[in-house]
Motif scaffolding. Sequence first.
Motif, PDB file in Angstrom:
ATOM      1  N   ILE A  86      -2.652  12.636  -8.307  1.00  0.00           N
ATOM      2  CA  ILE A  86      -1.778  11.805  -7.537  1.00  0.00           C
ATOM      3  C   ILE A  86      -2.415  10.490  -7.341  1.00  0.00           C
ATOM      4  N   HIS A  87      -1.565   9.373  -7.409  1.00  0.00           N
ATOM      5  CA  HIS A  87      -2.042   7.988  -7.223  1.00  0.00           C
ATOM      6  C   HIS A  87      -1.125   7.404  -6.150  1.00  0.00           C
ATOM      7  N   VAL A  88      -1.748   6.860  -5.228  1.00  0.00           N
ATOM      8  CA  VAL A  88      -0.895   6.132  -3.903  1.00  0.00           C
ATOM      9  C   VAL A  88      -1.331   4.666  -4.113  1.00  0.00           C
ATOM     10  N   SER A  89      -0.654   3.657  -4.182  1.00  0.00           N
ATOM     11  CA  SER A  89      -0.692   2.181  -4.503  1.00  0.00           C
ATOM     12  C   SER A  89      -1.189   1.584  -2.996  1.00  0.00           C
ATOM     13  N   ALA A  90      -2.109   0.709  -3.064  1.00  0.00           N
ATOM     14  CA  ALA A  90      -2.193  -0.140  -1.788  1.00  0.00           C
ATOM     15  C   ALA A  90      -0.844  -0.609  -1.137  1.00  0.00           C
ATOM     16  N   LEU A  91      -0.279  -1.073  -1.915  1.00  0.00           N
ATOM     17  CA  LEU A  91       1.210  -1.760  -1.412  1.00  0.00           C
ATOM     18  C   LEU A  91       2.117  -0.616  -0.746  1.00  0.00           C
ATOM     19  N   SER A  92       2.081   0.790  -1.483  1.00  0.00           N
ATOM     20  CA  SER A  92       3.052   1.673  -0.834  1.00  0.00           C
ATOM     21  C   SER A  92       2.278   2.363   0.491  1.00  0.00           C
ATOM     22  N   PHE A  93       1.089   2.140   0.566  1.00  0.00           N
ATOM     23  CA  PHE A  93       0.393   2.718   1.675  1.00  0.00           C
ATOM     24  C   PHE A  93       0.554   1.847   3.062  1.00  0.00           C
ATOM     25  N   LEU A  94       0.374   0.532   2.346  1.00  0.00           N
ATOM     26  CA  LEU A  94       0.571  -0.542   3.490  1.00  0.00           C
ATOM     27  C   LEU A  94       2.024  -0.495   4.079  1.00  0.00           C
ATOM     28  N   LYS A  95       3.015  -0.329   3.194  1.00  0.00           N
ATOM     29  CA  LYS A  95       4.466  -0.286   3.730  1.00  0.00           C
ATOM     30  C   LYS A  95       4.591   0.799   4.908  1.00  0.00           C
ATOM     31  N   ILE A  96       3.940   1.768   4.514  1.00  0.00           N
ATOM     32  CA  ILE A  96       4.042   2.964   5.593  1.00  0.00           C
ATOM     33  C   ILE A  96       3.088   2.670   6.857  1.00  0.00           C
ATOM     34  N   GLY A  97       1.827   2.136   6.309  1.00  0.00           N
ATOM     35  CA  GLY A  97       0.949   2.019   7.523  1.00  0.00           C
ATOM     36  C   GLY A  97       1.221   1.042   8.544  1.00  0.00           C
ATOM     37  N   ALA A 143      -9.760  12.146  -3.100  1.00  0.00           N
ATOM     38  CA  ALA A 143      -9.344  13.241  -3.177  1.00  0.00           C
ATOM     39  C   ALA A 143      -7.999  13.625  -3.733  1.00  0.00           C
ATOM     40  N   LEU A 144      -7.179  12.511  -3.697  1.00  0.00           N
ATOM     41  CA  LEU A 144      -5.859  12.590  -4.271  1.00  0.00           C
ATOM     42  C   LEU A 144      -6.085  12.280  -5.710  1.00  0.00           C
TER      43      LEU A 144
END
Length: 415
Positions: free
Chosen positions: A389-400, A383-384
Amino acid sequence: MNPSVYTFAIAAATAAGVVVRPFRLPEAVWAVAGAALILALGILEPGEVWIGVTKGTDVYLFLIGMMLLSELARKEGLFDWVAAIATSYAKGSPKKLFFLVYVVGIVVTALLSNDATAVVLTPAVYAACRAAKVNNPLPYLLICAFIANAASFVLPISNPANLVIFAGGEMPSLGRWMTIFLAPSIGAIIMTFVALYLTQRKAISAETLAVDVPRPDLSLPARLAGAGLVITAIVLLGASAAHLDLGMPTFIAGTVTTLIVLSVVRQSPLGIVHEISWSVIPLVAGLFVVVEAINQTGATAMLAGVLQSLSAHSEARAIASAGIGVAFLSNVVNNLPAGLFAGSAVGLAQVSDRVAGAVLIGVDLGPNLSVTGSLATILWLAALRREGIHVSALSFLKIGIVVMVPALIVALALL
Protein backbone atom coordinates in the motif's frame (compact mmCIF):
# COMPACT_ATOMS: atom_id res chain seq x y z
CA MET A 1 33.69 31.56 8.17
CA ASN A 2 31.78 31.80 11.45
CA PRO A 3 31.54 28.36 13.13
CA SER A 4 27.84 29.05 13.70
CA VAL A 5 27.31 29.03 9.94
CA TYR A 6 28.84 25.55 9.70
CA THR A 7 26.71 24.40 12.63
CA PHE A 8 23.45 25.56 11.07
CA ALA A 9 24.44 24.16 7.68
CA ILE A 10 25.16 20.76 9.23
CA ALA A 11 21.96 20.89 11.27
CA ALA A 12 19.91 21.71 8.15
CA ALA A 13 21.59 18.97 6.14
CA THR A 14 21.07 16.47 8.96
CA ALA A 15 17.38 17.35 9.27
CA ALA A 16 16.97 17.08 5.49
CA GLY A 17 18.71 13.71 5.48
CA VAL A 18 16.49 12.36 8.26
CA VAL A 19 13.32 13.58 6.55
CA VAL A 20 14.10 12.89 2.86
CA ARG A 21 16.46 9.88 3.27
CA PRO A 22 18.61 10.43 0.14
CA PHE A 23 19.77 7.22 -1.55
CA ARG A 24 17.23 5.45 0.71
CA LEU A 25 19.78 5.32 3.51
CA PRO A 26 18.32 4.92 7.04
CA GLU A 27 17.53 8.06 9.04
CA ALA A 28 20.21 7.12 11.58
CA VAL A 29 22.96 7.37 8.96
CA TRP A 30 22.28 11.07 8.44
CA ALA A 31 22.01 11.85 12.15
CA VAL A 32 25.28 10.08 12.94
CA ALA A 33 26.96 11.69 9.91
CA GLY A 34 25.91 15.12 11.16
CA ALA A 35 27.32 14.40 14.62
CA ALA A 36 30.56 13.01 13.14
CA LEU A 37 30.99 16.10 10.96
CA ILE A 38 30.51 18.36 13.98
CA LEU A 39 33.28 16.45 15.76
CA ALA A 40 35.58 16.38 12.72
CA LEU A 41 35.32 20.14 12.15
CA GLY A 42 36.06 20.85 15.80
CA ILE A 43 32.72 22.54 16.39
CA LEU A 44 32.44 20.39 19.52
CA GLU A 45 35.26 18.77 21.46
CA PRO A 46 35.04 14.99 22.06
CA GLY A 47 34.00 15.62 25.66
CA GLU A 48 31.20 17.93 24.53
CA VAL A 49 30.01 15.37 21.99
CA TRP A 50 29.90 12.78 24.76
CA ILE A 51 27.88 15.19 26.93
CA GLY A 52 25.38 15.55 24.10
CA VAL A 53 25.12 11.77 23.70
CA THR A 54 24.68 11.10 27.42
CA LYS A 55 21.84 13.63 27.69
CA GLY A 56 19.72 11.06 25.89
CA THR A 57 20.42 8.14 28.25
CA ASP A 58 16.92 8.10 29.72
CA VAL A 59 15.44 8.22 26.21
CA TYR A 60 17.61 5.31 25.00
CA LEU A 61 16.60 3.12 27.94
CA PHE A 62 12.93 3.98 27.42
CA LEU A 63 13.10 3.16 23.71
CA ILE A 64 14.87 -0.17 24.27
CA GLY A 65 12.34 -1.27 26.88
CA MET A 66 9.37 -0.27 24.74
CA MET A 67 10.81 -1.89 21.61
CA LEU A 68 11.31 -5.14 23.50
CA LEU A 69 7.73 -5.11 24.79
CA SER A 70 6.28 -4.16 21.40
CA GLU A 71 8.22 -6.78 19.47
CA LEU A 72 7.36 -9.44 22.06
CA ALA A 73 3.66 -8.62 21.80
CA ARG A 74 3.84 -8.66 18.01
CA LYS A 75 5.77 -11.93 17.86
CA GLU A 76 3.31 -13.70 20.18
CA GLY A 77 0.29 -12.42 18.26
CA LEU A 78 -1.16 -10.21 21.00
CA PHE A 79 -1.95 -7.30 18.68
CA ASP A 80 -3.35 -9.57 15.99
CA TRP A 81 -5.70 -10.95 18.65
CA VAL A 82 -6.76 -7.48 19.81
CA ALA A 83 -7.42 -6.33 16.24
CA ALA A 84 -9.39 -9.51 15.48
CA ILE A 85 -11.52 -9.05 18.62
CA ALA A 86 -12.27 -5.46 17.58
CA THR A 87 -13.26 -6.68 14.11
CA SER A 88 -15.57 -9.36 15.48
CA TYR A 89 -17.26 -6.85 17.80
CA ALA A 90 -17.94 -4.62 14.78
CA LYS A 91 -20.50 -7.24 13.66
CA GLY A 92 -20.27 -6.22 10.02
CA SER A 93 -20.54 -2.47 10.63
CA PRO A 94 -17.75 -0.44 8.95
CA LYS A 95 -18.51 2.58 11.16
CA LYS A 96 -18.30 0.50 14.32
CA LEU A 97 -15.02 -1.05 13.15
CA PHE A 98 -13.62 2.45 12.50
CA PHE A 99 -14.54 3.49 16.05
CA LEU A 100 -13.17 0.30 17.65
CA VAL A 101 -9.84 0.51 15.81
CA TYR A 102 -9.58 4.12 16.95
CA VAL A 103 -10.16 3.13 20.58
CA VAL A 104 -7.54 0.37 20.34
CA GLY A 105 -5.13 2.90 18.85
CA ILE A 106 -5.67 5.26 21.79
CA VAL A 107 -4.91 2.51 24.32
CA VAL A 108 -1.82 1.23 22.49
CA THR A 109 -0.42 4.74 22.00
CA ALA A 110 -1.09 5.87 25.55
CA LEU A 111 0.44 2.80 27.19
CA LEU A 112 3.06 1.66 24.65
CA SER A 113 4.06 4.84 22.77
CA ASN A 114 3.16 6.09 19.31
CA ASP A 115 5.95 4.10 17.65
CA ALA A 116 4.31 0.86 18.84
CA THR A 117 1.05 1.95 17.22
CA ALA A 118 2.82 2.62 13.94
CA VAL A 119 5.03 -0.46 13.88
CA VAL A 120 2.92 -3.15 15.53
CA LEU A 121 -0.73 -2.14 15.38
CA THR A 122 -0.65 -1.15 11.70
CA PRO A 123 0.03 -4.66 10.31
CA ALA A 124 -2.43 -6.11 12.85
CA VAL A 125 -5.18 -3.77 11.62
CA TYR A 126 -4.36 -4.68 8.02
CA ALA A 127 -4.63 -8.40 8.86
CA ALA A 128 -7.95 -7.79 10.64
CA CYS A 129 -9.29 -5.89 7.62
CA ARG A 130 -8.37 -8.79 5.36
CA ALA A 131 -10.15 -11.20 7.69
CA ALA A 132 -13.25 -8.97 7.55
CA LYS A 133 -12.98 -8.84 3.73
CA VAL A 134 -12.55 -5.06 3.65
CA ASN A 135 -12.02 -3.87 0.09
CA ASN A 136 -10.26 -0.62 1.03
CA PRO A 137 -8.36 -0.91 4.32
CA LEU A 138 -6.76 2.55 4.03
CA PRO A 139 -9.34 4.43 6.18
CA TYR A 140 -8.64 2.04 9.06
CA LEU A 141 -4.88 2.17 8.51
CA LEU A 142 -4.96 5.98 8.55
CA ILE A 143 -6.23 5.71 12.11
CA CYS A 144 -2.92 4.14 13.14
CA ALA A 145 -0.99 7.11 11.73
CA PHE A 146 -3.14 9.89 13.15
CA ILE A 147 -3.95 8.49 16.59
CA ALA A 148 -0.25 7.66 17.08
CA ASN A 149 0.40 11.40 17.26
CA ALA A 150 -2.94 12.67 18.57
CA ALA A 151 -2.83 10.45 21.69
CA SER A 152 0.91 10.79 22.26
CA PHE A 153 0.69 13.28 25.13
CA VAL A 154 -1.94 11.43 27.18
CA LEU A 155 0.90 10.17 29.41
CA PRO A 156 4.63 10.88 29.63
CA ILE A 157 5.26 7.37 28.27
CA SER A 158 3.09 7.86 25.17
CA ASN A 159 5.84 9.36 23.00
CA PRO A 160 9.66 9.23 23.23
CA ALA A 161 9.59 12.89 22.15
CA ASN A 162 8.09 13.70 25.56
CA LEU A 163 11.29 12.50 27.21
CA VAL A 164 13.36 14.33 24.59
CA ILE A 165 11.72 17.66 25.36
CA PHE A 166 12.41 17.34 29.06
CA ALA A 167 15.86 15.74 28.61
CA GLY A 168 17.59 18.93 29.71
CA GLY A 169 15.25 19.64 32.58
CA GLU A 170 12.75 17.97 34.87
CA MET A 171 9.96 15.68 33.71
CA PRO A 172 6.66 16.75 35.34
CA SER A 173 5.20 14.33 37.88
CA LEU A 174 2.19 12.27 36.76
CA GLY A 175 -0.22 14.46 38.72
CA ARG A 176 1.20 17.63 37.24
CA TRP A 177 1.26 16.06 33.79
CA MET A 178 -2.43 15.15 33.97
CA THR A 179 -3.32 18.63 35.22
CA ILE A 180 -1.61 20.15 32.20
CA PHE A 181 -2.40 17.67 29.42
CA LEU A 182 -5.60 15.74 30.26
CA ALA A 183 -8.05 18.23 28.76
CA PRO A 184 -5.88 19.02 25.69
CA SER A 185 -5.38 15.28 25.07
CA ILE A 186 -9.11 14.58 25.19
CA GLY A 187 -9.76 17.52 22.89
CA ALA A 188 -7.09 16.43 20.40
CA ILE A 189 -8.32 12.82 20.37
CA ILE A 190 -11.96 13.80 19.83
CA MET A 191 -11.23 16.41 17.15
CA THR A 192 -8.88 14.04 15.33
CA PHE A 193 -11.56 11.35 15.29
CA VAL A 194 -14.27 13.70 14.01
CA ALA A 195 -12.10 15.22 11.29
CA LEU A 196 -10.62 11.88 10.19
CA TYR A 197 -14.06 10.26 10.07
CA LEU A 198 -15.42 13.13 7.96
CA THR A 199 -12.59 12.67 5.45
CA GLN A 200 -13.15 8.90 5.28
CA ARG A 201 -16.91 8.50 5.72
CA LYS A 202 -17.59 8.06 1.99
CA ALA A 203 -15.04 5.24 1.68
CA ILE A 204 -16.29 3.63 4.90
CA SER A 205 -19.95 3.76 3.85
CA ALA A 206 -19.12 1.92 0.63
CA GLU A 207 -17.78 -1.11 2.54
CA THR A 208 -19.53 -4.36 3.40
CA LEU A 209 -17.79 -6.31 6.15
CA ALA A 210 -17.91 -10.01 6.88
CA VAL A 211 -20.06 -10.72 9.93
CA ASP A 212 -18.59 -14.01 11.14
CA VAL A 213 -14.98 -13.06 11.71
CA PRO A 214 -13.10 -15.84 13.56
CA ARG A 215 -11.61 -15.00 16.94
CA PRO A 216 -8.14 -16.51 17.35
CA ASP A 217 -7.18 -18.17 20.60
CA LEU A 218 -4.86 -16.21 22.85
CA SER A 219 -1.82 -18.35 23.61
CA LEU A 220 -0.12 -18.51 27.01
CA PRO A 221 2.93 -16.54 25.79
CA ALA A 222 0.61 -13.86 24.41
CA ARG A 223 -1.21 -13.71 27.76
CA LEU A 224 2.11 -13.35 29.57
CA ALA A 225 3.16 -10.61 27.15
CA GLY A 226 -0.13 -8.82 27.78
CA ALA A 227 0.33 -9.15 31.54
CA GLY A 228 3.84 -7.76 31.17
CA LEU A 229 2.51 -4.77 29.28
CA VAL A 230 -0.09 -4.06 31.95
CA ILE A 231 2.45 -4.40 34.76
CA THR A 232 4.89 -2.17 32.88
CA ALA A 233 2.22 0.49 32.45
CA ILE A 234 1.44 0.36 36.18
CA VAL A 235 5.15 0.57 37.08
CA LEU A 236 5.68 3.53 34.77
CA LEU A 237 2.63 5.35 36.09
CA GLY A 238 3.97 4.78 39.60
CA ALA A 239 7.43 6.01 38.59
CA SER A 240 5.91 9.08 36.97
CA ALA A 241 3.79 9.77 40.05
CA ALA A 242 6.94 9.50 42.19
CA HIS A 243 8.70 11.96 39.88
CA LEU A 244 11.30 9.40 38.78
CA ASP A 245 12.98 9.02 35.40
CA LEU A 246 11.11 6.59 33.15
CA GLY A 247 13.99 5.12 31.15
CA MET A 248 15.40 2.60 33.61
CA PRO A 249 12.00 1.26 34.82
CA THR A 250 10.95 0.77 31.19
CA PHE A 251 14.19 -0.99 30.32
CA ILE A 252 13.95 -3.32 33.33
CA ALA A 253 10.26 -4.11 32.75
CA GLY A 254 10.83 -4.82 29.06
CA THR A 255 13.86 -7.02 29.71
CA VAL A 256 12.25 -9.02 32.53
CA THR A 257 8.98 -9.55 30.63
CA THR A 258 10.86 -10.69 27.53
CA LEU A 259 13.03 -13.15 29.47
CA ILE A 260 10.01 -14.63 31.29
CA VAL A 261 8.01 -15.18 28.11
CA LEU A 262 10.98 -16.59 26.21
CA SER A 263 11.77 -18.98 29.05
CA VAL A 264 8.19 -20.28 28.90
CA VAL A 265 8.29 -20.85 25.13
CA ARG A 266 11.93 -21.96 25.33
CA GLN A 267 13.14 -19.62 22.62
CA SER A 268 16.37 -17.73 22.22
CA PRO A 269 16.19 -13.95 22.72
CA LEU A 270 18.22 -13.51 19.52
CA GLY A 271 15.04 -13.62 17.41
CA ILE A 272 13.46 -10.63 19.15
CA VAL A 273 16.76 -8.77 19.39
CA HIS A 274 17.25 -9.21 15.64
CA GLU A 275 13.80 -7.79 14.79
CA ILE A 276 14.13 -4.60 16.86
CA SER A 277 14.91 -1.38 14.95
CA TRP A 278 18.14 -0.58 16.80
CA SER A 279 18.91 2.26 14.39
CA VAL A 280 16.54 4.44 16.41
CA ILE A 281 19.18 4.71 19.18
CA PRO A 282 22.02 6.20 17.06
CA LEU A 283 19.40 8.36 15.31
CA VAL A 284 18.40 9.99 18.59
CA ALA A 285 22.01 10.14 19.84
CA GLY A 286 23.15 11.90 16.67
CA LEU A 287 20.34 14.43 16.97
CA PHE A 288 21.28 15.12 20.60
CA VAL A 289 24.83 15.98 19.45
CA VAL A 290 23.57 18.26 16.67
CA VAL A 291 21.31 20.12 19.08
CA GLU A 292 24.19 20.40 21.57
CA ALA A 293 26.15 22.18 18.84
CA ILE A 294 23.20 24.48 18.08
CA ASN A 295 22.97 25.34 21.77
CA GLN A 296 26.52 26.69 21.63
CA THR A 297 25.66 29.09 18.79
CA GLY A 298 23.34 31.08 21.01
CA ALA A 299 20.26 30.20 18.93
CA THR A 300 18.69 28.34 21.84
CA ALA A 301 19.25 31.31 24.13
CA MET A 302 17.69 33.60 21.50
CA LEU A 303 14.59 31.39 21.23
CA ALA A 304 14.41 31.23 25.03
CA GLY A 305 14.46 35.02 25.09
CA VAL A 306 11.60 35.18 22.59
CA LEU A 307 9.55 32.76 24.72
CA GLN A 308 10.24 34.81 27.86
CA SER A 309 9.26 38.02 26.08
CA LEU A 310 6.04 36.56 24.71
CA SER A 311 5.15 35.08 28.09
CA ALA A 312 5.75 38.40 29.86
CA HIS A 313 3.49 40.21 27.42
CA SER A 314 0.73 37.60 27.13
CA GLU A 315 0.79 33.97 28.17
CA ALA A 316 -2.07 33.18 25.78
CA ARG A 317 -0.07 34.63 22.88
CA ALA A 318 3.00 32.69 23.98
CA ILE A 319 0.99 29.45 24.07
CA ALA A 320 -0.45 30.02 20.59
CA SER A 321 2.84 31.16 19.05
CA ALA A 322 4.93 28.37 20.62
CA GLY A 323 2.44 25.59 19.88
CA ILE A 324 1.68 26.56 16.29
CA GLY A 325 5.28 27.50 15.48
CA VAL A 326 6.76 24.25 16.79
CA ALA A 327 3.96 22.22 15.16
CA PHE A 328 4.84 23.48 11.69
CA LEU A 329 8.59 23.36 12.39
CA SER A 330 8.20 19.67 13.26
CA ASN A 331 6.91 18.99 9.75
CA VAL A 332 9.84 20.83 8.16
CA VAL A 333 12.67 19.18 10.12
CA ASN A 334 10.92 16.21 11.83
CA ASN A 335 9.69 16.44 15.41
CA LEU A 336 12.71 14.79 17.06
CA PRO A 337 15.24 17.55 16.23
CA ALA A 338 12.48 20.17 16.62
CA GLY A 339 11.64 18.76 20.06
CA LEU A 340 15.27 18.68 21.15
CA PHE A 341 15.85 22.28 20.10
CA ALA A 342 12.57 23.60 21.50
CA GLY A 343 12.98 21.58 24.69
CA SER A 344 16.40 23.11 25.31
CA ALA A 345 14.91 26.60 24.83
CA VAL A 346 12.03 25.86 27.20
CA GLY A 347 14.43 24.65 29.88
CA LEU A 348 16.53 27.78 29.50
CA ALA A 349 13.56 30.18 29.40
CA GLN A 350 11.98 28.82 32.60
CA VAL A 351 8.50 29.56 31.24
CA SER A 352 5.22 28.42 32.78
CA ASP A 353 3.90 24.85 32.54
CA ARG A 354 1.31 25.96 29.99
CA VAL A 355 3.85 27.51 27.62
CA ALA A 356 6.10 24.44 27.95
CA GLY A 357 3.00 22.32 27.38
CA ALA A 358 2.22 24.21 24.17
CA VAL A 359 5.69 23.32 22.86
CA LEU A 360 5.15 19.65 23.70
CA ILE A 361 1.71 19.62 22.04
CA GLY A 362 3.24 21.20 18.94
CA VAL A 363 5.95 18.53 18.83
CA ASP A 364 3.53 15.63 19.46
CA LEU A 365 0.42 16.67 17.51
CA GLY A 366 1.93 18.87 14.80
CA PRO A 367 3.42 15.94 12.81
CA ASN A 368 -0.10 14.82 11.83
CA LEU A 369 0.20 17.33 9.01
CA SER A 370 2.74 15.44 6.88
CA VAL A 371 4.32 12.02 6.36
CA THR A 372 7.74 13.32 7.44
CA GLY A 373 6.59 15.00 10.65
CA SER A 374 7.40 12.21 13.08
CA LEU A 375 9.33 8.97 13.26
CA ALA A 376 6.05 7.18 14.01
CA THR A 377 4.51 8.32 10.71
CA ILE A 378 7.66 7.36 8.80
CA LEU A 379 7.51 3.89 10.41
CA TRP A 380 3.79 3.70 9.53
CA LEU A 381 4.58 4.39 5.89
CA ALA A 382 7.19 1.63 5.91
CA ALA A 383 4.65 -0.80 7.41
CA LEU A 384 2.18 0.05 4.64
CA ARG A 385 4.77 -0.44 1.92
CA ARG A 386 5.42 -3.97 3.20
CA GLU A 387 1.74 -4.69 2.54
CA GLY A 388 1.91 -3.18 -0.94
CA ILE A 389 0.00 0.00 0.00
CA HIS A 390 1.41 3.39 -1.01
CA VAL A 391 0.29 6.75 0.36
CA SER A 392 1.74 9.81 -1.36
CA ALA A 393 2.97 12.83 0.57
CA LEU A 394 0.38 15.02 -1.16
CA SER A 395 -2.60 12.78 -0.38
CA PHE A 396 -1.54 12.57 3.28
CA LEU A 397 -1.08 16.35 3.42
CA LYS A 398 -4.62 16.92 2.12
CA ILE A 399 -5.99 14.82 4.96
CA GLY A 400 -3.46 16.16 7.46
CA ILE A 401 -4.54 19.77 6.99
CA VAL A 402 -8.15 18.88 7.74
CA VAL A 403 -7.27 16.65 10.69
CA MET A 404 -4.29 18.32 12.40
CA VAL A 405 -5.16 22.02 12.33
CA PRO A 406 -8.52 21.84 14.18
CA ALA A 407 -7.09 19.38 16.71
CA LEU A 408 -4.11 21.63 17.38
CA ILE A 409 -6.31 24.70 17.83
CA VAL A 410 -8.61 22.87 20.26
CA ALA A 411 -5.71 21.35 22.24
CA LEU A 412 -3.96 24.70 22.64
CA ALA A 413 -7.22 26.41 23.55
CA LEU A 414 -7.91 23.81 26.25
CA LEU A 415 -4.35 24.21 27.52
